[in-house]
Design a protein around this motif. Structure first.
Motif: not given
Length: 625
Positions: A375-380
């Protein structure tokens, strides 16, 4: 925002720090000037110079030469551009968004060259205190990016229109009678001085807009890079760069219009008129005589504004003319595209292929992440892709379209001084810094008003002296860095320039340890090719680049896009993974090795070279005779 966990300034490898702290760069005040350049400091405002007054602070900073944006000696007048952009970027970092990683940035001129420094935090607690402010302020922009970006374009367009509307009046022998009958109440001398002040203020304001969103765009890119490197230890630089590749950019639009005009020339049967050579006037005359020529000329007229407002260089210097000023550049590029089309070659940028590669590489690496980190990767990733177009497109709106109009306005002011007899040529005006330019314009206006002579000999002798000084300064090979040796690098500017601790080590080693047949740098775009080198040291030499050559230069500009369709690879002295050159080379799928430091000194035109964009190396296989 959860995606904003960016924490630049991580500790570098200890063995590099231990090795390089035993050596040093020269102190800026100890650097000698070349013979004939004595007194060069008088050309520039004192706040741009290293000084004994601030020597304790200045000698404690790491200053590196800005060969990417300012590769040549600074004309005194042209410094107003970097005065404007350095004040803007520094305020955005330090006072507006409280960017973490570096407190601010500073600039100085040394032997006519621009040096920059990322100013670090003196206390870690100071950086920590700023993080909540940064997250809140940057978060507002990121959450409203599309709306703010549209507003940004409107602001810059309106400001550019204001600049274009500024009148640079001639000073008549007698004012027109309407000055009296309309009750205007002020003379042309007032208009001249007011117009100059407004044009300069316009430039400074456009640079406030320039970095309003650009710094945050770089932060978003670095945020993705830091997260990906932390979570995916085996991730390569090239794979990481593909995460945001294939974006649709307005920066590519001028080049796309040239391709469209090349296709239209073939459709209308006027390609021969365009390729027959001669001056622009001769080409235009042939097209006028052709039955379909006027149709083609009308099509070109429809795209000239805004898409021909493209500087042949960076747009940051008065001597870099634009396509709109000199149609020989776009006409030659169109002719080149016609030749390639006639040979059956594809001239389109392979965007669909780039997007397919992007998605394939991204999916492969995302699958390696633990479920709770996706999720953090997708947002970044989403944020980096959102801001990616602005990182390039701002260049067209400001450095190209706005600056084309700005420099042409400055030439009109120069003409007024020449008309008054205070200078001999338009070019002489640019040997004066912006404060002196204001003085010579006042002398022009005042002597006109008083019907008295101005200080002709003063201005002319000053220009003559400075012409000789600039010539002498060009003989100096800039130090790559001066001042303190850094113990770590975390600023936004060093990231854009591709300066790493390994770069610092190479600079400290100097030329004595440099293999004259092999150079290393940043492998900014993958691939391995061989070909003859073409060394380009100025924008005037771009038209010499031939199909299949290896472009070797100090740095490239986004406006060189038509050249990337010709060359097999690019090699530069300066630049890194996030520079304009790197992004363009990846989009055009040509290998690139940037930041070699010495390519233009060690490679000659005609040398056979191998460029390895995978490893970041350039090998000279055979020397030209």
């Amino acid at each position: 925002m959860d995606a904003l966990w960016f924490r630049p300034g991580a500790s570098p490898r200890e063995e590099i720090v231990t090795a390089i702290t035993k050596r040093s760069f020269p102190s800026p005040l100890d650097v000698r000037s070349p013979a004939g350049a004595e007194g060069w400091q008088k050309m520039y405002p004192p706040y741009l110079l290293f000084s004994a007054e601030n020597s304790e602070w200045e000698s404690a900073q790491f200053w590196y030469w800005d060969g990417m944006h300012r590769p040549d000696v600074e004309y005194p007048f042209d410094t107003l551009v970097h005065e404007a952009y350095m004040m803007s970027v520094s305020a955005v970092v330090s006072r507006v968004f409280a960017i973490p990683g570096a407190k601010s940035a500073a600039s100085r001129v040394l032997n006519g060259r621009l040096y920059l420094a990322d100013i670090p935090f003196t206390e870690e607690a100071e950086e920590v205190r700023r993080l909540p402010e940064f997250a809140r302020r940057a978060g507002h922009y990121f959450e409203n990016w599309e709306q703010l970006n549209a507003n940004w374009k409107a602001k810059v367009a309106a400001l550019t229109d204001e600049l274009a509307a500024i009148r640079v009046p001639e000073l008549p022998d007698l004012e027109d009678e309407t000055v009296v009958t309309s009750g205007r109440g002020f003379s042309s001398a007032h208009v001249l001085l007011d117009s100059f002040a407004r044009a300069v203020a316009n430039l400074f304001l456009v640079y406030q807009y320039h970095f309003e969103m650009l710094v945050l765009a770089y932060v978003a890119q670095l945020n993705l890079h830091e997260l990906a490197r932390a979570e995916l230890p085996g991730l390569t630089q090239h794979a990481l760069a593909r995460f945001t590749g294939g974006v649709e950019l307005e920066q590519f639009r001028p080049d796309e219009e040239l391709k469209r005009l090349a296709r239209l020339a073939l459709e209308l049967g006027v390609s021969g008129e365009l390729r027959a050579g001669g001056t622009v006037g001769e080409v235009m005359a042939r097209l006028e005589r052709h039955p379909k020529g006027r149709e083609w000329l009308t099509a070109m007229e429809q795209v000239k504004d805004p898409w021909f407002f493209v500087s042949t260089g960076t747009g940051l210097f008065h001597h870099e003319r634009s396509w709109i000023d000199d149609l020989s550049v776009p006409i030659a590029a169109i002719g080149g595209y016609i030749e390639r089309l006639e040979r059956g070659e594809a001239i389109d940028r392979p965007r669909s292929e780039l997007l397919a590669q992007r998605d394939r590489v991204t999916d492969q690496y995302r699958a390696l992440l633990p479920e709770d980190r996706r999720v953090a990767f997708d947002e970044a990733l989403k944020l980096a892709r959102l801001v990616a177009p602005h990182m390039q497109d701002h260049n067209f709106y400001i450095e190209h379209r706005h600056h084309t109009i700005f420099w042409n306005k400055m030439r009109l002011f120069a003409d007024r001084v020449v008309d008054a007899g205070l200078l001999d040529t338009q070019e002489d005006f640019f040997y004066l810094n912006r404060w002196e330019a204001g003085q010579v314009l006042f002398d022009t206006a005042n002597s006109w008003a008083q019907a008295s002579p101005g200080l002709r000999m003063r201005w002319r002798s000053l220009v003559c002296e400075r012409r000789e000084i600039l010539d002498a300064l060009r003989s100096w090979v800039p130090e790559p860095a001066v001042g303190a040796v850094p113990t770590h690098l975390g600023g936004l500017l060093t990231a854009q320039f591709g300066i790493t601790m390994d770069t610092v080590q190479r600079w400290l080693d100097g030329d004595e340890n440099l293999d004259v047949d092999e150079l290393t740098g940043t492998g900014a775009s993958p691939g391995v090719v061989e070909g003859p080198a073409r060394v380009v040291l100025s924008t005037d030499e771009i038209d010499r680049v031939a199909d299949g050559e290896i472009l070797v230069c100090t740095a490239t500009a986004p406006s060189w896009a038509p050249v990337f369709g010709k060359v097999r690879a690019t090699v530069s002295d300066v630049g890194g993974m996030m520079s304009h050159a790197a992004i363009l080379c990846r989009e055009y799928q040509i290998p690139a090795v940037l930041g070699t430091g010495a390519a233009t000194r060690l490679i000659q035109t005609g040398d056979l070279v191998r460029v390895d964009g995978d490893r970041g190396s350039v090998r000279i296989l055979r020397r030209a005779a």
